[in-house]
Each structure stands twice: as C-alpha cells, then as structure tokens.
Design a protein around this motif. Structure first.
Motif, PDB file in Angstrom:
ATOM      1  N   ALA A  69      27.846 -22.065 -20.723  1.00  0.00           N
ATOM      2  CA  ALA A  69      27.549 -21.214 -19.471  1.00  0.00           C
ATOM      3  C   ALA A  69      27.249 -19.856 -19.763  1.00  0.00           C
ATOM      4  O   ALA A  69      26.442 -19.158 -19.228  1.00  0.00           O
ATOM      5  N   GLN A  70      28.101 -19.209 -20.579  1.00  0.00           N
ATOM      6  CA  GLN A  70      28.022 -17.656 -20.635  1.00  0.00           C
ATOM      7  C   GLN A  70      26.888 -17.373 -21.708  1.00  0.00           C
ATOM      8  O   GLN A  70      26.252 -16.506 -21.320  1.00  0.00           O
ATOM      9  N   MET A  71      26.450 -18.276 -22.601  1.00  0.00           N
ATOM     10  CA  MET A  71      25.174 -18.136 -23.514  1.00  0.00           C
ATOM     11  C   MET A  71      24.066 -18.005 -22.795  1.00  0.00           C
ATOM     12  O   MET A  71      22.928 -17.325 -22.830  1.00  0.00           O
ATOM     13  N   GLU A  72      24.069 -19.208 -21.841  1.00  0.00           N
ATOM     14  CA  GLU A  72      22.801 -19.537 -20.827  1.00  0.00           C
ATOM     15  C   GLU A  72      22.793 -18.092 -19.967  1.00  0.00           C
ATOM     16  O   GLU A  72      21.653 -17.685 -19.743  1.00  0.00           O
ATOM     17  N   LYS A  73      23.761 -17.748 -19.443  1.00  0.00           N
ATOM     18  CA  LYS A  73      23.829 -16.492 -18.649  1.00  0.00           C
ATOM     19  C   LYS A  73      23.135 -15.247 -19.398  1.00  0.00           C
ATOM     20  O   LYS A  73      22.444 -14.650 -18.768  1.00  0.00           O
ATOM     21  N   GLU A  74      23.604 -15.284 -20.620  1.00  0.00           N
ATOM     22  CA  GLU A  74      23.001 -14.137 -21.253  1.00  0.00           C
ATOM     23  C   GLU A  74      21.635 -14.227 -21.628  1.00  0.00           C
ATOM     24  O   GLU A  74      20.897 -13.146 -21.909  1.00  0.00           O
ATOM     25  N   VAL A  75      21.320 -15.585 -22.191  1.00  0.00           N
ATOM     26  CA  VAL A  75      19.707 -15.593 -22.296  1.00  0.00           C
ATOM     27  C   VAL A  75      18.919 -15.294 -21.171  1.00  0.00           C
ATOM     28  O   VAL A  75      17.952 -14.585 -21.378  1.00  0.00           O
ATOM     29  N   ILE A  76      19.491 -15.877 -20.127  1.00  0.00           N
ATOM     30  CA  ILE A  76      18.536 -15.396 -18.704  1.00  0.00           C
ATOM     31  C   ILE A  76      18.605 -13.927 -18.496  1.00  0.00           C
ATOM     32  O   ILE A  76      17.520 -13.517 -17.990  1.00  0.00           O
ATOM     33  N   GLY A  77      19.620 -13.102 -18.901  1.00  0.00           N
ATOM     34  CA  GLY A  77      19.848 -11.658 -18.658  1.00  0.00           C
ATOM     35  C   GLY A  77      18.763 -11.051 -19.462  1.00  0.00           C
ATOM     36  O   GLY A  77      18.009 -10.225 -19.221  1.00  0.00           O
ATOM     37  N   MET A  78      18.763 -11.520 -20.782  1.00  0.00           N
ATOM     38  CA  MET A  78      17.755 -10.938 -21.592  1.00  0.00           C
ATOM     39  C   MET A  78      16.562 -11.202 -21.166  1.00  0.00           C
ATOM     40  O   MET A  78      15.532 -10.444 -21.289  1.00  0.00           O
ATOM     41  N   GLY A  79      16.076 -12.432 -20.654  1.00  0.00           N
ATOM     42  CA  GLY A  79      14.737 -12.559 -20.317  1.00  0.00           C
ATOM     43  C   GLY A  79      14.355 -11.744 -18.949  1.00  0.00           C
ATOM     44  O   GLY A  79      13.299 -11.191 -18.838  1.00  0.00           O
ATOM     45  N   LEU A  80      15.324 -11.527 -18.262  1.00  0.00           N
ATOM     46  CA  LEU A  80      15.157 -10.674 -16.984  1.00  0.00           C
ATOM     47  C   LEU A  80      14.831  -9.160 -17.302  1.00  0.00           C
ATOM     48  O   LEU A  80      14.111  -8.735 -16.699  1.00  0.00           O
ATOM     49  N   ASP A  81      15.638  -8.733 -18.273  1.00  0.00           N
ATOM     50  CA  ASP A  81      15.492  -7.536 -18.864  1.00  0.00           C
ATOM     51  C   ASP A  81      14.243  -7.212 -19.246  1.00  0.00           C
ATOM     52  O   ASP A  81      13.479  -6.052 -19.004  1.00  0.00           O
ATOM     53  N   LEU A  82      13.582  -8.213 -20.055  1.00  0.00           N
ATOM     54  CA  LEU A  82      12.234  -7.906 -20.779  1.00  0.00           C
ATOM     55  C   LEU A  82      11.217  -8.141 -19.528  1.00  0.00           C
ATOM     56  O   LEU A  82      10.206  -7.389 -19.832  1.00  0.00           O
ATOM     57  N   LEU A  83      11.325  -8.779 -18.521  1.00  0.00           N
ATOM     58  CA  LEU A  83      10.240  -9.213 -17.626  1.00  0.00           C
ATOM     59  C   LEU A  83      10.593  -8.425 -16.172  1.00  0.00           C
ATOM     60  O   LEU A  83      10.006  -8.894 -15.283  1.00  0.00           O
ATOM     61  N   HIS A  84      11.213  -7.032 -16.272  1.00  0.00           N
ATOM     62  CA  HIS A  84      11.124  -6.331 -15.073  1.00  0.00           C
ATOM     63  C   HIS A  84      12.102  -7.027 -13.920  1.00  0.00           C
ATOM     64  O   HIS A  84      11.749  -6.625 -12.842  1.00  0.00           O
ATOM     65  N   PRO A  86      14.693  -7.358 -11.136  1.00  0.00           N
ATOM     66  CA  PRO A  86      15.268  -6.368 -10.296  1.00  0.00           C
ATOM     67  C   PRO A  86      16.724  -6.951 -10.306  1.00  0.00           C
ATOM     68  O   PRO A  86      17.175  -7.930 -10.597  1.00  0.00           O
ATOM     69  N   ASP A  87      17.639  -5.881  -9.625  1.00  0.00           N
ATOM     70  CA  ASP A  87      18.843  -6.133  -9.620  1.00  0.00           C
ATOM     71  C   ASP A  87      19.017  -7.585  -8.517  1.00  0.00           C
ATOM     72  O   ASP A  87      18.383  -7.553  -7.568  1.00  0.00           O
ATOM     73  N   LEU A 255      12.706 -18.285 -13.562  1.00  0.00           N
ATOM     74  CA  LEU A 255      13.386 -16.954 -13.192  1.00  0.00           C
ATOM     75  C   LEU A 255      12.872 -16.683 -11.701  1.00  0.00           C
ATOM     76  O   LEU A 255      11.807 -16.837 -11.556  1.00  0.00           O
ATOM     77  N   PHE A 256      13.746 -16.107 -11.014  1.00  0.00           N
ATOM     78  CA  PHE A 256      13.489 -15.743  -9.530  1.00  0.00           C
ATOM     79  C   PHE A 256      13.881 -14.437  -9.261  1.00  0.00           C
ATOM     80  O   PHE A 256      14.936 -13.960  -9.890  1.00  0.00           O
TER      81      PHE A 256
END
Length: 412
Positions: A69-84, A86-87, A255-256
């Motif tokens: 669960a934590q790894m998935e959360k971090e993968v999603i976080g990295m993707g969102l960081d790259l793709l702008h 928002p909070d 991503l949303f």
C-alpha cells in the motif's frame, strides 16, 4: 495436452520454456519496436528482482500488506509530481492502459450521474487517432463513442473545435492523447481544455505512452506543450509504467485532479455473505510484484536515469527520421517522443512492412494513412544503421516487384 502424471525436473521444464521462445519476436537484440520497452539488462534485472521480492503478496489486502500500500502510494505520488498534480490529486495503480482508461471512464460516468445526468444515453468524444481502449471500455458500459476526424492541416492532431461541436448535454468525457499511438503526436491539450471548460465537460488525457516520457523530454529541452494537470480542465490521466516507465508488466496509473473526483472510482460493497470489500479498480487480486517492481525501477532510475533513457530514445528517433527522409519517406506530423510513423510516396507501407518483417524486424504499421510505425526503446540506439539498411533493401525488393506474400500486421 494433459497434465503429466509425474512432474518433470525443473531443469527440463526450464529448457523447454527457453526453446519455445526461440520463435518469438527478437526483442532482446533490438529488432522489435512494439510490445516491449527494452531499457537494458540492468533495468531488466531490477524488474525481475523487484517483482520477485513481493511476488506472493496481494495488493487486494492493504491491511495485510501495508508495504505494498505504501509503495503504491509513493508510485502515485511520483507520477503526480511529474505530471503537475495539484494538492489533493490522487490515483491508483492498474494492470495496464486499458484498465486505466476503463476506470477513468467509469469514474467520469458515475460523477456525471451523481450530478444529475440520466443513466441512459451517455457519450464520450474523442479524435479518430485516440486509442481503441476507449471503445472497449465504452462497449462494456454501453456508452456511445463519437470519433471526430483529425485536423486537415497535416499535423495529425485532434481538432478541438470539431470535438467541441460533437459534445452535447450527454457527453461525460472528452479525450486528448499525449501522444496518440498511431502517429506519436501530442494533441493540443490546452486548446481541448478551453473547449472542455466552455462545454463543462470532463477532459481525460491519455498519456499511456507519454506520461513517463514527456516530463523528462521537457527537462532535456524538448518543446513539449502543456499536456497534463498543468492544464486546469484536465480531470484525469492514464499513464503506463510498463511502457516508458520501464517497469514490469502489468503496471499503469490512473490519476485524478482531486479526491472529490477519485471517490467515484472504487468499488465498495458490503451486501453479500462475505466480508465487506473495497477495491480501487475492477481487479480483486492485484499482483504485488507489479507494484514493487515499479517502485524499485522508479527509485533506482530517479530523474537523472529517466532523463538519460528518454534522451537516448529521442536521439534515436531523430537519427531514424534523418535516415528515412534520405530514403524519401515523409514523417507524419511532428513526433517529439519515442513514437513515429512515416510513409513513402512510391511504395505501399504494408508491402514494405512485409519485407522488413521477413528480414527479422517485428515493428508495426498505421492504417490511416498507411505508414510504417516504430515505438522506440533505448536499446534501439544500437541498431539504427541495421534497421535503415534493411529498410532500404526492402524498398529495393518492393520496387523490383519481388516482394513475398503479404504479411498482415495484427496486434491481439
């Protein structure tokens, strides 16, 4: 085949498996430009080891496996960081692009229903070049697909004005591609966003190919236009990790822009005899290895590693562009990333495909217009000259009327 009464030795079974692969597409030496994204043996080793470490764990059980669960959360976080992102932006990993696209449409549909749209008659509007996964998902949900012709200016881009005209009160989603699979062209997402805002329509960006490529290409100086959550009207994105993220199959992200939108994606049910269950996507069991391998590759490569890989792919595409132009081909539109399509005024692309295939290359074709199609990987930097030489030889064969039986390019 029947199951053997007595098991065989693993060494024998392993040798059998290797022998069976002898007739497969030769992707390891770079002679395949579809299906496999070959970033080198070092990345392949990380995929294998990262997958194996959590191969038995199940992403269905976050309480049992908080590590996943934590790894998935971090993968999603990295993707969102790259793709702008928002909070408040969020998302989930899926099994692939079709899965991500299906979940995005399902989310947009349920969001529309929650905001008063009738349960019948929904439609989505997309360009002719958009991926057929949208049709597959729409078929499952009985949603009308409205495909709109591309611009007529030779850009092979989606036509925002025409797509806007195709929208009505029952449109639940407009789609832009970054890039489109057939031509490798990034649609004018900002212009689509303006139209979507006027029509008050959900805009989805299909960045299954470009989501983990375009940000690094931009860092390397490629003039990538706005295509992600940087465009305010973009509600959702699909971006595949097992393509230019170089992660193990099957791994993608959906991503949303906000939790408010994302809440319409998960399936949550307690009304049966078993324990209540909530899943973020359609899948029940979710392979832990796909999550852990993605996390491993992304953390091992980092921004610098991805920049190096994507820079090499762009350089390779430019070398092939120069080479095929010397042979008289026309490049379709203005590809910026790792996909490209090109056609010759004197030789039919499908005849050329058949000849290049007979010379040991497994590539692909585009139907509209008939053209040759490449999806490049870092490995292809090593074989550009070989490919161009065989392409030139194929042209000579076709020109001489010596081409063999037609080879049909189908992908299933």
């Amino acid at each position: 085949m029947k199951m053997p009464q007595a098991g065989r030795e693993w060494s024998d079974v392993r040798a059998d498996m290797i022998a069976r692969g002898g007739g497969d597409a030769a992707w390891r030496d770079g002679r395949t430009a579809v299906y496999v994204f070959n970033a080198g043996e070092d990345i392949s080793r990380i995929q294998h080891e990262g997958y194996g470490l959590y191969m038995a764990e199940n992403g269905l059980g976050p309480l049992a496996f908080p590590s996943l669960a934590q790894m998935e959360k971090e993968v999603i976080g990295m993707g969102l960081d790259l793709l702008h992102g928002p909070d408040g932006a969020t998302g989930a990993m899926t099994s692939g692009g079709t899965d991500s696209i299906t979940m995005a449409i399902k989310t947009a549909r349920d969001y529309a229903r929650a905001n008063g749209m009738p349960r019948e008659g929904a439609n989505i509007v997309l360009a002719q070049s958009a991926h057929l996964a949208f049709d597959k998902a729409a078929h499952l949900m009985d949603i009308e697909v409205r495909r709109v012709p591309l611009k007529t200016d030779g850009s092979y881009e989606a036509d925002p004005a025409a797509m806007g005209a195709a929208c009505d009160a029952s449109t639940i989603m407009m789609v832009g591609s970054a890039p489109s699979f057939p031509h490798g062209i990034i649609d004018p997402i900002a212009a689509l966003g303006e139209v979507a805002a006027k029509k008050n329509v959900w805009l989805h960006v299909d960045a299954c190919v470009g989501g983990y490529f375009a940000p690094f290409a931009r860092m390397n100086g490629v003039p990538v236009p706005p295509f992600d959550f940087e465009v305010p009207q973009v509600h959702s994105m699909s971006a595949d990790l097992h393509k230019y993220g170089y992660c193990a199959k099957g791994a993608s992200t959906v991503l949303f822009r906000s939790e408010e939108l994302y809440q319409y994606m998960p399936f949550d049910m307690a009304g049966w005899s078993g324990a209540p269950m909530k899943t973020p996507t359609l899948a029940g069991t979710r392979p832990g290895g796909a999550i852990s391998a993605a996390w491993a590759v992304m953390n091992t490569l980092g921004v610098a590693g991805y920049r190096e890989k994507q820079g090499l792919v762009c350089e390779t595409r430019e070398r092939i562009e120069e080479g095929v132009k010397r042979l008289g081909f026309e490049i379709l539109g203005n590809p910026m990333l790792g996909l490209m399509a090109f056609r010759h005024p004197d030789h039919h692309a499908f005849a050329l495909y058949g000849e290049i295939y007979r010379r040991g290359w497994f590539t692909s074709v585009t139907k509209e217009p008939p053209s040759l199609h490449l999806m490049l990987s870092p490995k292809h930097a090593e074989i550009v000259d070989d490919y161009l030489a065989d392409l030139e030889a194929s042209m000579a064969t076709v020109a001489g009327g010596l081409a063999g039986p037609k080879v049909e390019a189908r992908y299933s």
